[in-house]
Design a protein around this motif. Structure first.
Motif, mmCIF file in Angstrom:
data_model
loop_
_atom_site.group_PDB
_atom_site.id
_atom_site.type_symbol
_atom_site.label_atom_id
_atom_site.label_comp_id
_atom_site.label_asym_id
_atom_site.label_seq_id
_atom_site.Cartn_x
_atom_site.Cartn_y
_atom_site.Cartn_z
ATOM 1 N N LEU A 142 81.839 52.765 34.399
ATOM 2 C CA LEU A 142 82.700 53.827 35.243
ATOM 3 C C LEU A 142 82.031 55.107 34.610
ATOM 4 O O LEU A 142 81.988 56.082 35.659
ATOM 5 N N ALA A 143 81.538 55.228 33.515
ATOM 6 C CA ALA A 143 80.745 56.530 33.338
ATOM 7 C C ALA A 143 79.519 56.753 34.057
ATOM 8 O O ALA A 143 79.202 57.655 34.552
ATOM 9 N N ARG A 144 78.899 55.550 34.096
ATOM 10 C CA ARG A 144 77.479 55.534 34.876
ATOM 11 C C ARG A 144 77.926 55.913 36.433
ATOM 12 O O ARG A 144 76.996 56.404 36.739
ATOM 13 N N LEU A 145 78.930 55.242 36.908
ATOM 14 C CA LEU A 145 79.217 55.677 38.056
ATOM 15 C C LEU A 145 79.728 56.930 38.332
ATOM 16 O O LEU A 145 79.144 57.703 39.419
ATOM 17 N N SER A 146 80.234 57.620 37.531
ATOM 18 C CA SER A 146 80.508 59.042 37.449
ATOM 19 C C SER A 146 79.327 59.781 37.651
ATOM 20 O O SER A 146 79.265 61.053 38.336
ATOM 21 N N GLU A 147 78.123 59.381 36.661
ATOM 22 C CA GLU A 147 76.907 60.108 36.754
ATOM 23 C C GLU A 147 76.262 59.935 38.229
ATOM 24 O O GLU A 147 75.355 60.935 38.649
ATOM 25 N N LYS A 148 76.378 58.868 38.702
ATOM 26 C CA LYS A 148 75.944 58.730 40.128
ATOM 27 C C LYS A 148 76.629 59.344 41.418
ATOM 28 O O LYS A 148 76.063 59.324 42.331
ATOM 29 N N ALA A 149 77.854 59.390 41.388
ATOM 30 C CA ALA A 149 78.411 59.961 42.250
ATOM 31 C C ALA A 149 78.319 61.483 42.941
ATOM 32 O O ALA A 149 77.751 62.263 41.824
#
Length: 814
Positions: free
Chosen positions: A384-391
């Protein structure tokens, strides 16, 4: 305070071998301990011998009892006290060489790096393994296996869960078979393995085959997910995660198979974006604190969600087809927002009160994530943290980071943030990925709490729980600190006659996979600290490489440790078990942590035969060496750029380490477990750096002496207390097929190890290539990664004075 480092013991033949190699002094251990915390003590200390030799030595401290740690965390500012410790493998006292740490409690904040990492690894696709060696053999074997697996097996459960036709789709097997509630975990690992294989494969046709499989997986998973995009007129919006199973219905939610099969028909109410091979009601059951029970309740529903998220994110990161990468990221993002929606609206945190009081109301995350296995969430926070970086949308970025921190585990995290060891007696792989997730969320939220607990956890693992090859655990559990010998030697199973026999199934391969990942991520924040990559090397060269059979594709679950132990190879695909899943990923990405870079520095963390592209500098690099390497040559093969080069001096390279730049010696005899730097200069095509690092011999000791063991011959036996240690040849754990019982495992040994004959490496190539061997007192040893049959890793060692010669072996059991 002494710098912490990889727990290891350097016992080499020094220049004054005729003198007793007795400890003369130990550098003082002085620790300023921030108020409210337990002192972070080094797990190795720098010692000086009477003959002038110096080295790091492994140490055990006496303050590891939980009650003692709780007391130390309450000491006021100004409190001064001492902690006793003992250097292992020394007979000054029965516990080792005595050491004292002087502690002072101070009112200071702990040192925290900026949330933006200092360095990052070169992308996997820009680093390629080369040569004909065990690493390339394993990689190619892995990729061949990935291409051989029936892709329909990885899609069957999804189509079945979302009401799509399963005609022509084969049912899954292992933990993904239709009779388990962990369905989907293997598919997630398969997605990651496909992504890593695509980045690592060098053959164009193979890359096309991998890309075709990736495309089909992403398209069909997105098709399943789109079944949840259901508009609700009464709500005036899409049906969301928060709308499924209102709180008044939660207590009535069933977990049995009859209900499970009914839930599969209700995909319209899963909530926008839900993607999993099990119905959405099953992660919701955790809100009622339902236990791990495959028949009546759940297995580990958020664990399966994590594997799928991780696989989709890995595809979005590694695949250069924009359409596929974008769809994978969108699919992962929509599922990540489903998680946020459910946990944001329907859960909370209450830490005080009794367990019964904390569970009085559904949805207390303090209790949800503390459930044995049922609360196992894998690396949800990391993904989820990786997704937040990519959002790209601010609100989505905010929600995804919030979702990452909804997987905080206060019962586990709060003690660790104070350096209190709450690792003991927990399920190992349930908790290691939680730490990696906490560290990844620090990259965005910058909250010191997350970095501190990750760093504390890593240090505690090194000093208190690790086996020589880098793994941890007894079966799937951590035990009490400093009890590796007891755990290894009393772990038993039953033979066909019902008699107790040693069980070598100890350190789970998934644990080593996740500890290596944590080490790599910590190294990005402190790349000058060679201890992180010393550990990564230990784990990679021994357990991870050794977990794949070199002749036919099969992986280990638990990695054999101990007396006359044999690796239980199996897990022929990622659906069989969790370690079949991580096993499919491991061999496709050996090169992921070779090179770390910042704006103007490159760190060489591993000496592997590779070609690399540093895109920001527009230069190409080739590292020419055998594997494992006692010497390596790094060349600039294209381009020119200005930067400094830092080369790791491994912990074992304490004799003859030397670096030459274009034929001229620039540094030698650097301190082991550090980095040697070639200062900033303009590098040009043709520049060449030679690194020489002769392998030394040393011993990795268990912190607890051996006194008890389960034996096949006599059941439980007791022994006179002896140090238990594994022979090390450079970075390699050595094992012997010539020792089959504990009587044969007893050796008299002098500290300079002069009776150990290092035999060098074979001249072959391929998976048996460059094979190092040694011989000691008539026994032959090969690297543990090479072993496919029965072998013994740890020996009972009588440490003699240096001036003595090994005597004839005699039994010391009682």
């Amino acid at each position: 305070m002494l710098a912490a480092g990889i727990t290891c013991l350097f016992l080499i033949l020094g220049s004054c071998a005729e003198k007793d190699r007795i400890i003369k002094k130990v550098e003082s251990v002085e620790v300023d301990c921030p108020v409210g915390t337990v002192p972070q003590l080094p797990y190795q200390v720098w010692v000086t011998y009477q003959n002038g030799d110096k080295e790091w030595r492994q140490i055990r401290w006496t303050n590891s009892e939980r009650e003692t740690e709780n007391q130390e965390a309450e000491y006021p500012v100004g409190k001064k006290y001492t902690v006793d410790g003992f250097v292992l493998g020394d007979n000054t006292t029965e516990n080792g060489y005595p050491v004292k740490a002087n502690i002072q409690v101070v009112d200071i904040e702990q040192s925290i790096p900026d949330k933006t990492p200092v360095a990052h690894t070169l992308p996997l696709k820009d680093v390629q393994l080369i040569g004909d060696n065990r690493l390339t053999n394993n990689r190619d074997l892995d990729i061949q296996a990935i291409l051989s697996w029936d892709i329909t097996k990885f899609l069957y459960n999804y189509r079945d869960t979302y009401g799509l036709s399963t005609e022509g789709y084969a049912t899954s097997e292992g933990w993904d078979n239709p009779t388990t509630k962990l369905k989907g975990h293997g598919t997630g690992h398969y997605l990651s393995a496909l992504a890593f294989a695509y980045a690592s494969a060098q053959n164009a046709d193979i890359r096309v085959q991998l890309l075709n499989r990736i495309r089909r997986m992403v398209n069909e998973l997105r098709e399943c997910q789109e079944k949840t995009f259901v508009w609700d007129d009464s709500l005036g919006r899409y049906w969301e995660a928060r709308d499924l199973v209102p709180e008044k219905e939660l207590s009535q939610l069933s977990g049995n198979w009859q209900s499970f099969n009914q839930y599969k028909k209700d995909w319209k109410h899963y909530g926008y974006g839900y993607l999993n091979a099990i119905p959405a009601q099953h992660p919701i059951l955790i809100e009622m604190y339902r236990p791990y029970n495959n028949e009546e309740w759940t297995w580990a529903p958020y664990y399966t969600i994590h594997k799928q998220l991780a696989g989709l994110i890995d595809i979005a990161t590694q695949v250069d087809d924009k359409e596929i990468a974008d769809k994978a990221l969108l699919t992962a993002k929509d599922m990540g927002l489903w998680v946020w929606n459910r946990l944001h609206y329907r859960t909370y945190v209450k830490t005080d009160g009794t367990k019964e009081e904390r569970r009085k109301k559904p949805g207390n995350r303090y209790e949800m994530w503390d459930i044995y296995i049922g609360g196992e969430v894998g690396g949800m926070a990391e993904s989820l943290a990786r997704l937040s970086e990519k959002a790209t949308q601010p609100e989505e970025k905010k929600h995804l980071l919030e979702a990452a921190n909804y997987f905080d585990a206060p019962a586990f995290f709060l003690p660790l943030s104070k350096n209190i060891d709450d690792i003991r007696n927990r399920h190992a792989n349930q908790h290691i990925p939680m730490i990696t997730g906490a560290l990844r969320s620090f990259r965005s939220n910058g909250i010191p709490f997350y970095y501190l607990l990750a760093k504390n956890f890593w240090n505690l693992i090194q000093g208190r729980y690790m086996y020589a090859m880098g793994g941890v655990g007894n079966m799937e559990m951590f035990r009490e600190p400093y009890t590796q010998s007891l755990a290894m030697n009393t772990n038993a199973t039953k033979d066909s006659n019902g008699d107790s026999i040693p069980n070598p199934d100890l350190n789970e391969t998934c644990c080593c996979y996740n500890l290596a990942k944590l080490s790599k991520e910590l190294n990005c924040y402190d790349p000058d600290n060679a201890h992180y990559m010393d550990y990564y090397e230990r784990a990679l060269y021994n357990q991870i490489v050794g977990s794949l059979h070199p002749a036919h594709y099969s992986c280990t679950y638990h990695y054999a440790v101990g007396m006359n132990a044999a690796k239980a190879f199996g897990n022929e695909n990622p659906q069989v078990s969790c370690c079949g899943g991580t096993g499919a990923e491991n061999s496709a990405k050996y090169q992921e942590a070779v090179y770390f870079v910042s704006d103007n520095t490159m760190w060489v963390g591993l000496y592997l035969p590779t070609k690399a592209l540093w895109r920001e500098k527009n230069i190409e690099i080739e590292q020419e060496c055998l594997w494992p390497a006692e010497k390596s040559t790094i060349r600039i093969t294209h381009g020119h750029a200005i930067f400094s080069l830092k080369l790791r001096v491994p912990y074992w390279a304490n004799q003859g380490f030397e670096i030459r730049l274009n034929g001229k010696t620039v540094t030698k005899n650097n301190l082991p477990c550090s980095y040697a730097e070639i200062s900033t200069r303009e590098w040009r095509e043709g520049d060449e750096v030679e690194i020489k690092m002769p392998f030394s011999k040393h011993i990795f000791f268990h912190p607890d002496k051996m006194e008890t063991a389960v034996t096949k011959q006599k059941g439980i036996r007791t022994f006179s207390p002896q140090w238990l240690g594994a022979l090390m040849y450079g970075p390699l754990v050595m094992a012997t097929p010539d020792v089959v019982n504990w009587d044969e495992a007893e050796f008299d040994i002098i500290p300079n190890l002069s009776d150990i004959e290092l035999q060098g490496a074979s001249k072959e190539v391929g998976y048996n290539g460059n094979l190092y061997t040694l011989r000691m007192q008539g026994k032959n040893f090969q690297p543990d990664y090479f072993q496919t049959g029965h072998s013994t890793h740890y020996l009972r060692l009588n440490i003699l004075p240096s001036s003595f010669s090994p005597r004839k072996k005699s039994s010391t059991h009682r």
